[in-house]
Design an enzyme around this catalytic site. Structure first.
Site: not given
Length: 479
Positions: A214, A216, A221, A396, A398, A403
């Site tokens: 899952h 991404k 470079d 979508h 996440k 603090d």
């Protein structure tokens, strides 16, 4: 004479009993064990098939040897990377050590982080960096869609491959089920190295379909890294037609890119069995264009988790941050089906006086998950947590921020699948600058959300709806 129906009925029940024994002997969490046992027993045939495809636990399998892991991470990271005067924040030292001790996720100082809150900002920036690539482009993506945006990105990758730039692409075989083979074959024919993650083929289908990559991750470079929640698909720009799409992606410039690179190279070995630890993948500021400006101060740590690891590292990090919070914890997630440790931590922090806030979508793209999550959301509200429902589209994103000192963004949802079954990656950022960026982003999303307590039909549903939500919640360990 015994009929064939009786024989088949008896054989089926023997198989069901053996399957339930297998579930019990696997020593999972009791709630998950009970859920699978109920599904197998009370949903004839379909329940058993569902367990074979999605329930078999491969956590104990060794997909990658420790020796290879050492070569991919310790040798390359220690030999090529030197950080003088590295100062670790005292209040987060134990969290940093936790990630280092579990899977050698090293912290890197002096990074510059750019936040993208939608596809309109992210994809032009990605294309611009691809155009400037001189050495290599590495992409690790759950979904690489065969749509106008996917075609545009594939054309850009093909163009760089023709120029002699090394281009490697990992795509998840289940995430890209609706993508034609010809789409990836076209890139292969033009010099792009393309491999699927855990390809799902019979008869190994049942042991692989439940454990998906899952992540991404993008590295260019060895000096530019992208990490977050966005896949390569047009809906991240235009939405789904019925609602806009809101997501978060980060660009990292600095030595923190080494952590993203290491994650990609381990996945590449996982898929291709090619051991890569060359110095060129971990460049220093002397042999590439300068990393960052002198104002860059963010300390970063890239953490990966997966079903083959001995501990759920990202979940452990979340729990420790939540329980260590002194003033506030803000969470965004598209799906809220928390494990017991995360649920307990959120409730404990809120009851202790910490300002705990959660933003989830008002309308999910997965109805079963939405129904199952509603009772969890009511639970945390009763403990004092503020729950907001995002109304400006599908959320979508996440992210976690705490603090004004620490935050995290990546591919991990606050659900059991992300914490236990999927291969996930998050970046943890230490320091006020990055934390305030994500805090301000959270507050902006909050302005487009409605408080759950202002929706009496959600907080106090009628008996039949509440019963249905509670029944679906029983299946949450399987979602």
């Amino acid at each position: 004479m015994i009929s064939w129906n009786v024989i088949l009925f008896s054989v089926y029940h023997v198989i069901v009993i053996l399957a339930i024994i297998h579930v019990v002997m696997d020593n999972r969490q009791p709630a998950k064990t009970m859920a699978w046992a109920l599904v197998i027993w009370f949903v004839p045939v379909v329940g058993l098939l569902f367990y074979l495809f999605f329930g078999l636990n491969t956590r104990k399998e060794r997909f990658i040897s420790q020796r290879s892991l050492d070569q991919l991470s310790k040798r390359s990271m220690l030999e090529f990377v030197e950080q003088k005067d590295l100062q670790l924040p005292a209040e987060h030292r134990q969290l940093i050590d936790l990630f280092v001790n579990e899977n050698f996720s090293l912290p890197f100082k002096d990074n510059q982080v750019t936040v993208y809150d939608d596809g309109y900002a992210f994809f032009p920036a990605l294309l611009a960096e691809i155009a400037k690539a001189e050495s290599h482009i590495h992409i690790d993506m759950y979904i690489f869609a065969e749509d106008p945006l996917g075609m545009l990105l594939s054309d850009a990758l093909i163009d760089k491959a023709r120029q002699g730039v090394e281009v490697k692409l990992i795509y998840d075989d289940v995430g890209c089920w609706n993508v034609s083979h010809s789409f990836f074959d076209r890139m292969r024919d033009e010099g792009v190295e393309v491999v699927p993650f855990l390809p799902v083929r019979f008869p190994s289908f049942t042991s692989k379909v439940n454990y998906r990559n899952h992540r991404k991750l993008i590295v260019i470079d060895g000096r530019i890294g992208f990490i977050g929640g966005m896949n390569i698909a047009l809906r991240y720009v235009k939405g789904t037609g019925t609602q806009a799409w809101r997501d978060t992606m980060l660009k990292v410039e600095g030595a923190g890119v080494y952590g993203i690179q290491r994650a990609f190279l381990i996945d590449w070995y996982f898929c291709d069995r090619t051991l890569i630890s060359d110095r060129k993948y971990y460049p220093t500021s002397q042999n590439v264009r300068p990393f960052v400006s002198s104002e860059a101060t963010t300390l970063t740590q890239v953490v990966c988790s997966g079903p083959v690891a001995p501990y759920p590292e990202i979940m452990q990090g979340y729990v420790r941050i939540i329980l260590s919070a002194k003033r506030y914890v803000y969470l965004e997630t598209p799906y809220f089906l928390p494990t017991e440790p995360v649920l307990f931590a959120l409730k404990t922090a809120s009851i202790a006086g910490v300002d705990v806030r959660i933003i989830v979508p008002y309308r999910s793209d997965a109805k079963w998950v939405e129904w199952a999550s509603r009772s969890y959301l009511r639970d945390v509200v009763e403990a004092g947590v503020t729950v907001m429902l995002y109304q400006a589209g599908f959320l979508h994103s996440k992210l976690l921020v705490c603090d004004d000192t620490i935050c995290s963004c990546g591919s991990t949802n606050v659900d059991i699948r992300s914490f236990e079954n999927n291969f996930e990656s998050n970046i943890f950022l230490y320091g006020e600058a990055a934390a305030k960026q994500l805090r301000d982003l959270f507050h902006a999303d909050e302005q487009q959300s409605i408080n759950l307590q202002d929706l009496p039909e959600r907080m106090h549903p009628k008996f039949m709806k509440r019963l249905w939500e509670s029944m679906v919640r029983m299946l949450s360990p399987l979602m």
